[in-house]
Scaffold this motif. Structure first.
Motif, PDB file in Angstrom:
ATOM      1  N   PHE A  13      43.408  42.649  35.257  1.00 17.10           N
ATOM      2  CA  PHE A  13      44.343  41.494  35.392  1.00 17.10           C
ATOM      3  C   PHE A  13      45.730  41.894  35.958  1.00 17.10           C
ATOM      4  O   PHE A  13      46.376  41.670  36.766  1.00 17.10           O
ATOM      5  N   ILE A  14      46.201  42.977  34.971  1.00 13.29           N
ATOM      6  CA  ILE A  14      47.795  43.455  35.123  1.00 13.29           C
ATOM      7  C   ILE A  14      47.559  43.984  36.433  1.00 13.29           C
ATOM      8  O   ILE A  14      48.662  44.045  37.342  1.00 13.29           O
ATOM      9  N   GLY A  15      46.636  44.662  37.008  1.00 13.29           N
ATOM     10  CA  GLY A  15      46.392  45.471  38.240  1.00 13.29           C
ATOM     11  C   GLY A  15      46.766  44.641  39.521  1.00 13.29           C
ATOM     12  O   GLY A  15      47.472  44.763  40.573  1.00 13.29           O
ATOM     13  N   ALA A  16      46.103  43.234  39.288  1.00 15.98           N
ATOM     14  CA  ALA A  16      46.003  42.442  40.441  1.00 15.98           C
ATOM     15  C   ALA A  16      47.193  41.476  40.322  1.00 15.98           C
ATOM     16  O   ALA A  16      47.503  40.927  41.439  1.00 15.98           O
ATOM     17  N   PHE A  17      47.938  41.261  39.228  1.00 15.71           N
ATOM     18  CA  PHE A  17      48.748  40.178  38.950  1.00 15.71           C
ATOM     19  C   PHE A  17      49.987  40.290  39.991  1.00 15.71           C
ATOM     20  O   PHE A  17      50.565  39.445  40.670  1.00 15.71           O
ATOM     21  N   PHE A  18      50.726  41.499  39.764  1.00 18.10           N
ATOM     22  CA  PHE A  18      52.000  41.585  40.174  1.00 18.10           C
ATOM     23  C   PHE A  18      51.974  41.645  41.708  1.00 18.10           C
ATOM     24  O   PHE A  18      52.953  41.196  42.640  1.00 18.10           O
ATOM     25  N   LEU A  76      50.462  30.771  52.634  1.00 16.59           N
ATOM     26  CA  LEU A  76      49.270  31.154  52.630  1.00 16.59           C
ATOM     27  C   LEU A  76      48.858  32.502  53.125  1.00 16.59           C
ATOM     28  O   LEU A  76      48.076  33.220  52.537  1.00 16.59           O
ATOM     29  N   SER A  77      49.300  32.832  54.271  1.00 16.81           N
ATOM     30  CA  SER A  77      48.876  34.115  54.910  1.00 16.81           C
ATOM     31  C   SER A  77      49.596  35.277  54.197  1.00 16.81           C
ATOM     32  O   SER A  77      48.843  36.342  53.826  1.00 16.81           O
ATOM     33  N   GLN A  78      50.815  35.153  53.377  1.00 19.44           N
ATOM     34  CA  GLN A  78      51.222  36.071  52.563  1.00 19.44           C
ATOM     35  C   GLN A  78      50.499  36.054  51.217  1.00 19.44           C
ATOM     36  O   GLN A  78      50.275  37.153  50.809  1.00 19.44           O
ATOM     37  N   ILE A  79      49.954  34.972  50.852  1.00 24.02           N
ATOM     38  CA  ILE A  79      49.191  34.825  49.521  1.00 24.02           C
ATOM     39  C   ILE A  79      47.941  35.692  49.673  1.00 24.02           C
ATOM     40  O   ILE A  79      47.515  36.578  48.875  1.00 24.02           O
ATOM     41  N   PHE A  80      47.369  35.607  50.838  1.00 26.18           N
ATOM     42  CA  PHE A  80      46.168  36.584  51.028  1.00 26.18           C
ATOM     43  C   PHE A  80      46.290  37.908  51.235  1.00 26.18           C
ATOM     44  O   PHE A  80      45.351  38.782  50.856  1.00 26.18           O
ATOM     45  N   THR A  81      47.504  38.187  51.771  1.00 30.61           N
ATOM     46  CA  THR A  81      47.816  39.741  51.795  1.00 30.61           C
ATOM     47  C   THR A  81      48.024  40.199  50.461  1.00 30.61           C
ATOM     48  O   THR A  81      47.482  41.237  50.101  1.00 30.61           O
ATOM     49  N   GLY A  82      48.633  39.570  49.614  1.00 29.09           N
ATOM     50  CA  GLY A  82      48.670  39.754  48.298  1.00 29.09           C
ATOM     51  C   GLY A  82      47.295  39.840  47.553  1.00 29.09           C
ATOM     52  O   GLY A  82      47.026  40.643  46.720  1.00 29.09           O
ATOM     53  N   LEU A  83      46.371  38.964  47.796  1.00 26.06           N
ATOM     54  CA  LEU A  83      45.023  38.947  47.132  1.00 26.06           C
ATOM     55  C   LEU A  83      44.232  40.184  47.732  1.00 26.06           C
ATOM     56  O   LEU A  83      43.568  40.930  46.761  1.00 26.06           O
ATOM     57  N   ALA A  84      44.578  40.741  48.821  1.00 25.82           N
ATOM     58  CA  ALA A  84      43.821  41.911  49.476  1.00 25.82           C
ATOM     59  C   ALA A  84      44.261  43.044  48.614  1.00 25.82           C
ATOM     60  O   ALA A  84      43.712  44.118  48.200  1.00 25.82           O
ATOM     61  N   ILE A  85      45.794  43.284  48.600  1.00 25.72           N
ATOM     62  CA  ILE A  85      46.244  44.365  47.981  1.00 25.72           C
ATOM     63  C   ILE A  85      46.004  44.289  46.456  1.00 25.72           C
ATOM     64  O   ILE A  85      45.642  45.235  46.014  1.00 25.72           O
ATOM     65  N   GLY A  86      45.894  43.069  45.786  1.00 23.49           N
ATOM     66  CA  GLY A  86      45.579  43.168  44.607  1.00 23.49           C
ATOM     67  C   GLY A  86      44.372  43.506  44.111  1.00 23.49           C
ATOM     68  O   GLY A  86      43.939  43.789  43.037  1.00 23.49           O
ATOM     69  N   MET A  87      43.235  43.087  44.872  1.00 22.75           N
ATOM     70  CA  MET A  87      41.927  43.545  44.648  1.00 22.75           C
ATOM     71  C   MET A  87      41.624  44.987  44.801  1.00 22.75           C
ATOM     72  O   MET A  87      41.125  45.607  43.741  1.00 22.75           O
ATOM     73  N   GLY A  88      42.424  45.729  45.734  1.00 18.67           N
ATOM     74  CA  GLY A  88      42.320  47.397  45.646  1.00 18.67           C
ATOM     75  C   GLY A  88      42.891  47.823  44.328  1.00 18.67           C
ATOM     76  O   GLY A  88      42.589  48.629  43.652  1.00 18.67           O
ATOM     77  N   VAL A  89      44.075  47.231  43.879  1.00 23.07           N
ATOM     78  CA  VAL A  89      44.829  47.855  42.693  1.00 23.07           C
ATOM     79  C   VAL A  89      43.972  47.366  41.352  1.00 23.07           C
ATOM     80  O   VAL A  89      43.931  48.224  40.620  1.00 23.07           O
ATOM     81  N   ALA A  90      43.369  46.281  41.368  1.00 22.05           N
ATOM     82  CA  ALA A  90      42.542  45.782  40.376  1.00 22.05           C
ATOM     83  C   ALA A  90      41.401  46.778  40.315  1.00 22.05           C
ATOM     84  O   ALA A  90      40.784  47.045  39.078  1.00 22.05           O
ATOM     85  N   THR A 122      29.667  53.995  45.217  1.00 21.37           N
ATOM     86  CA  THR A 122      29.264  52.951  44.786  1.00 21.37           C
ATOM     87  C   THR A 122      30.865  52.033  44.548  1.00 21.37           C
ATOM     88  O   THR A 122      30.897  50.923  44.964  1.00 21.37           O
ATOM     89  N   ILE A 123      31.915  52.691  43.893  1.00 16.68           N
ATOM     90  CA  ILE A 123      32.885  52.149  43.852  1.00 16.68           C
ATOM     91  C   ILE A 123      33.548  51.618  45.232  1.00 16.68           C
ATOM     92  O   ILE A 123      34.158  50.730  45.094  1.00 16.68           O
ATOM     93  N   GLY A 124      33.670  52.611  45.974  1.00 20.13           N
ATOM     94  CA  GLY A 124      33.877  52.296  47.492  1.00 20.13           C
ATOM     95  C   GLY A 124      33.261  50.923  48.207  1.00 20.13           C
ATOM     96  O   GLY A 124      33.987  50.371  48.842  1.00 20.13           O
ATOM     97  N   MET A 125      31.932  50.996  47.944  1.00 17.41           N
ATOM     98  CA  MET A 125      31.261  50.070  48.597  1.00 17.41           C
ATOM     99  C   MET A 125      31.478  48.726  47.884  1.00 17.41           C
ATOM    100  O   MET A 125      31.782  47.659  48.667  1.00 17.41           O
ATOM    101  N   LEU A 126      31.532  48.633  46.593  1.00 15.59           N
ATOM    102  CA  LEU A 126      31.852  47.425  46.055  1.00 15.59           C
ATOM    103  C   LEU A 126      33.430  46.977  46.568  1.00 15.59           C
ATOM    104  O   LEU A 126      33.514  45.791  46.487  1.00 15.59           O
ATOM    105  N   GLY A 127      34.190  47.849  46.497  1.00 15.84           N
ATOM    106  CA  GLY A 127      35.574  47.663  46.934  1.00 15.84           C
ATOM    107  C   GLY A 127      35.777  46.997  48.200  1.00 15.84           C
ATOM    108  O   GLY A 127      36.523  46.069  48.521  1.00 15.84           O
ATOM    109  N   LEU A 128      34.873  47.679  49.194  1.00 15.22           N
ATOM    110  CA  LEU A 128      35.065  47.248  50.683  1.00 15.22           C
ATOM    111  C   LEU A 128      34.234  45.557  50.550  1.00 15.22           C
ATOM    112  O   LEU A 128      34.893  44.722  51.263  1.00 15.22           O
TER     113      LEU A 128
END
Length: 300
Positions: free
Chosen positions: A171-176, A217-231, A269-275
């Motif tokens: 959660f911490i990784g994705a939140f900011f 919404l566009s910036q929110i989804f940008t944050g979601l994409a970045i947050g998923m990688g950091v998560a 496996t980590i790379g594929m799941l992240g993709l």
């Protein structure tokens, strides 16, 4: 009115409507010639480019392990693609490996969902109201530079179980990233839109739902994409340190057992799941924001 007395602007207007009429006549023919989305030339180019990008990595990997390159980068101990393929054949069907994947997906989805539930509303309020921004941002700027891996000892003391602590670190990784991109999306909105909605009598809840949220919404989804990688980065680090299941734990256990093919399999496996997770976010973004496909300057 004679033709000589007609305004000069009538010519371009008439030609415009003539073009519109021609487009309507040609539209059925264009529809019959249009290829399905998945077989369009643009989609084919995208798929080919993705295959070339990933294929280059495998070519470098194969050549490095085939000829045991030992320059600045050393490939002596790196397993070959064939060895990793054999390892994959041995473990993919096993229950333990599937449990590890399932545990990682459960943790990433829980931590990411909590980050969305808290980060997006807080970001909208922080970007909208100056007093809330003055209250929230100092604490955010103090906590944001702390890497998620540094939270591992503290989270183990804070939470009653390892499972809770791993979800908290995810959660911490994705939140900011989600919070900050949401704030930026609200602050970057055109103030004319807000004033126009207020002049039309929109209340604050309606203003948030019909103007601010779609505008950011566009910036929110940008944050979601970045947050998923950091998560994912945070999750794997937490699983390596304090986990008992998960892809990160599987990779670290393979390192402890000096099972090099299993290490590479865990990384793949980590790379594929992240993709897959990032691709799902992009797909949801396209479905949620169909107007971006018609925006000026949008990618074709």
């Amino acid at each position: 009115m004679s033709a000589e007395a007609m305004p000069a602007t009538d010519g371009p207007i008439i030609r415009y409507f003539e073009r519109e009429k021609l487009d309507e006549i040609a539209a059925p023919a264009q529809k019959t010639l249009r290829l399905p989305f998945w077989f369009s030339s643009d989609r084919v180019i995208t798929v080919v480019s993705a295959c070339l990008s990933i294929g280059c990595l495998f070519v470098i990997w194969y050549l490095g392990t085939r000829y045991r390159i030992n320059l600045f980068i050393r490939f002596q101990n790196i397993p070959t693609p064939h060895e990793v393929f054999v390892q994959a054949g041995e473990v993919i069907g096993s229950t333990k490996f599937l449990i590890n994947i399932g545990m990682s997906l459960e943790r990433i989805l829980l931590g990411f969902a909590i980050a969305i539930i808290l980060g997006v509303p807080l970001g909208l309020l922080t970007g909208r109201y100056r007093r809330i921004r003055e209250l929230v941002m100092p604490a955010v700027e103090v906590l944001r530079p702390i890497p998620a891996i540094a939270w591992v000892p503290m989270s183990i003391m804070l939470w009653p179980s390892n499972e809770s602590s791993i979800i908290f670190i995810t959660f911490i990784g994705a939140f900011f990233p989600i919070l900050l991109n949401t704030i930026h999306g609200v602050e970057a909105m055109d103030g004319v839109l807000l004033r126009a909605a207020q002049c039309l009598g929109a209340s604050e809840p309606r203003l948030f739902w019909h103007v601010i949220l779609p505008g950011a919404l566009s910036q929110i989804f940008t944050g979601l994409a970045i947050g998923m990688g950091v998560a994912w980065v945070s999750l794997i680090a937490a699983e390596m340190i304090s986990g008992q299941f998960g892809v990160g734990y599987y990779t670290w256990e393979a390192y402890s057992l000096v099972n090099y093919p299993a290490i590479v399999l865990g990384m793949i496996t980590i790379g594929m799941l992240g993709l897959l997770c990032s691709g799902a976010i992009r797909l949801i973004g396209r479905l949620t924001m169909p107007w971006l496909a018609f925006a000026p300057g949008s990618r074709k």
